[in-house]
Design a protein around this motif. Structure first.
Motif, PDB file in Angstrom:
ATOM      1  N   ASN A   1       2.525  94.007  29.124  1.00 38.96           N
ATOM      2  CA  ASN A   1       3.299  95.045  28.640  1.00 38.96           C
ATOM      3  C   ASN A   1       3.737  95.877  29.521  1.00 38.96           C
ATOM      4  OD1 ASN A   1       4.139  94.114  25.771  1.00 38.96           O
ATOM      5  ND2 ASN A   1       2.085  94.305  25.491  1.00 38.96           N
ATOM      6  N   SER A   2       4.932  96.489  29.882  1.00 44.21           N
ATOM      7  CA  SER A   2       5.261  97.610  30.763  1.00 44.21           C
ATOM      8  C   SER A   2       4.757  99.004  30.222  1.00 44.21           C
ATOM      9  CB  SER A   2       6.680  97.618  31.022  1.00 44.21           C
ATOM     10  OG  SER A   2       7.312  98.023  29.781  1.00 44.21           O
ATOM     11  N   LYS A   3       4.989  99.962  31.264  1.00 45.74           N
ATOM     12  CA  LYS A   3       4.412 101.129  30.536  1.00 45.74           C
ATOM     13  C   LYS A   3       5.449 101.709  29.797  1.00 45.74           C
ATOM     14  CE  LYS A   3       1.503 102.379  34.493  1.00 45.74           C
ATOM     15  NZ  LYS A   3       0.934 103.166  35.585  1.00 45.74           N
ATOM     16  N   THR A   4       6.842 101.450  30.129  1.00 49.24           N
ATOM     17  CA  THR A   4       7.911 101.787  29.383  1.00 49.24           C
ATOM     18  C   THR A   4       7.925 101.511  27.880  1.00 49.24           C
ATOM     19  OG1 THR A   4       9.134 101.705  31.393  1.00 49.24           O
ATOM     20  CG2 THR A   4      10.479 101.700  29.299  1.00 49.24           C
ATOM     21  N   TYR A   5       7.463 100.136  27.945  1.00 47.66           N
ATOM     22  CA  TYR A   5       7.234  99.719  26.347  1.00 47.66           C
ATOM     23  C   TYR A   5       6.454 100.632  25.533  1.00 47.66           C
ATOM     24  CZ  TYR A   5       7.160  96.350  22.657  1.00 47.66           C
ATOM     25  OH  TYR A   5       7.528  95.746  21.237  1.00 47.66           O
ATOM     26  N   SER A   6       5.025 100.529  26.411  1.00 46.76           N
ATOM     27  CA  SER A   6       3.996 101.688  25.708  1.00 46.76           C
ATOM     28  C   SER A   6       4.609 102.978  25.392  1.00 46.76           C
ATOM     29  CB  SER A   6       2.808 101.502  26.709  1.00 46.76           C
ATOM     30  OG  SER A   6       1.808 102.460  26.037  1.00 46.76           O
TER      31      SER A   6
ATOM     32  N   THR B   1       7.517 104.004  24.866  1.00 42.62           N
ATOM     33  CA  THR B   1       8.534 103.887  23.775  1.00 42.62           C
ATOM     34  C   THR B   1       7.693 103.428  22.456  1.00 42.62           C
ATOM     35  OG1 THR B   1      10.269 102.597  25.352  1.00 42.62           O
ATOM     36  CG2 THR B   1      10.517 102.303  22.871  1.00 42.62           C
ATOM     37  N   LEU B   2       6.658 102.923  22.348  1.00 46.90           N
ATOM     38  CA  LEU B   2       5.960 102.915  21.308  1.00 46.90           C
ATOM     39  C   LEU B   2       5.372 103.974  20.833  1.00 46.90           C
ATOM     40  CD1 LEU B   2       4.013  99.232  21.745  1.00 46.90           C
ATOM     41  CD2 LEU B   2       6.355  99.871  20.352  1.00 46.90           C
TER      42      LEU B   2
ATOM     43  N   GLU C   1      -1.936 103.700  22.030  1.00 47.94           N
ATOM     44  CA  GLU C   1      -0.673 104.029  21.621  1.00 47.94           C
ATOM     45  C   GLU C   1      -0.792 105.168  20.249  1.00 47.94           C
ATOM     46  OE1 GLU C   1       0.046 101.183  24.714  1.00 47.94           O
ATOM     47  OE2 GLU C   1      -1.222 101.036  22.825  1.00 47.94           O
TER      48      GLU C   1
ATOM     49  N   ASN D   1       7.249  89.875  21.011  1.00 47.09           N
ATOM     50  CA  ASN D   1       6.374  90.718  22.058  1.00 47.09           C
ATOM     51  C   ASN D   1       5.033  90.529  21.681  1.00 47.09           C
ATOM     52  OD1 ASN D   1       5.064  92.817  23.518  1.00 47.09           O
ATOM     53  ND2 ASN D   1       7.116  93.109  24.068  1.00 47.09           N
TER      54      ASN D   1
ATOM     55  N   TYR E   1       2.770  92.159  22.682  1.00 46.27           N
ATOM     56  CA  TYR E   1       1.895  93.586  21.952  1.00 46.27           C
ATOM     57  C   TYR E   1       1.428  93.243  20.917  1.00 46.27           C
ATOM     58  CZ  TYR E   1       1.063  98.343  20.988  1.00 46.27           C
ATOM     59  OH  TYR E   1       0.373  99.305  20.641  1.00 46.27           O
TER      60      TYR E   1
END
Length: 183
Positions: free
Chosen positions: A3-8, A10-11, A52, A177, A179
């Protein structure tokens, strides 16, 4: 796939937004109202991983402390921290993170997840009540009567909702995903 940092991020933002959206709904009950904050914290803790979850709650608290009206009843500001209910807000960090951490350990099975959610909600109540006792100067019995007793059945109900809904969200998102692939 990692998972990307951007995804993290965003969550984290989404988690903070969920708490902020549900927080204004309150039912006044003395110095400590019934709110949907603990339901929101339990939900994000059930769905998100501990990192998160922690940062979602922290972001929510920061938004409220800098003046955005995201706390119970649309309140905000650092002064809320020093109010009788400030300890409940700080307890969200501990309770939410513990729920998320423990759920990872019990592999998100229904009954253990429910027990974890109840225990997490109780942690939030107890920590908030300790704060309430010291801020108001009330006796332990009075603080417990004001800060825990009226909320026990409400928190059990929230834990039921959070467990059922949170696990359903995880199962629905598992294929979208990695995640959300638990266990």
């Amino acid at each position: 796939m990692r998972n990307s940092k951007t995804y993290s991020l965003t969550l984290i933002a989404l988690g903070a937004a969920i708490i902020a959206v549900l927080s204004p709904f309150t039912l006044p009950l003395g110095p400590v109202p019934i709110t949907l904050q603990t339901l929101a914290v339990g939900l994000i803790a059930t769905v998100l991983k501990p990192r998160e979850t922690f940062f979602s709650v922290l972001l929510y608290l920061i938004l409220g402390f800098i003046g955005l009206p995201v706390f119970a009843g649309g309140t905000s500001g650092i002064s809320v921290l020093f109010s009788p209910t400030g300890g409940y807000l700080l307890a969200f960090l501990v309770g939410g993170t513990l729920i998320s951490w423990a759920l990872n350990r019990v592999n998100y099975q229904l009954v253990p997840a429910f027990v974890v959610n109840i225990l997490g909600h109780l942690v939030m109540l107890v920590l908030g009540t300790v704060w309430l006792k010291f801020v108001t100067g009330a006796s332990w019995a009075t603080a417990f009567t004001i800060g825990v007793t009226p909320f026990l059945f409400v928190e059990i109900g929230k834990a039921i909702v959070v467990t059922i809904f949170g696990l359903a969200v995880i199962r629905a998102l598992q294929n979208s995903n990695n995640y959300f692939t638990k266990a």
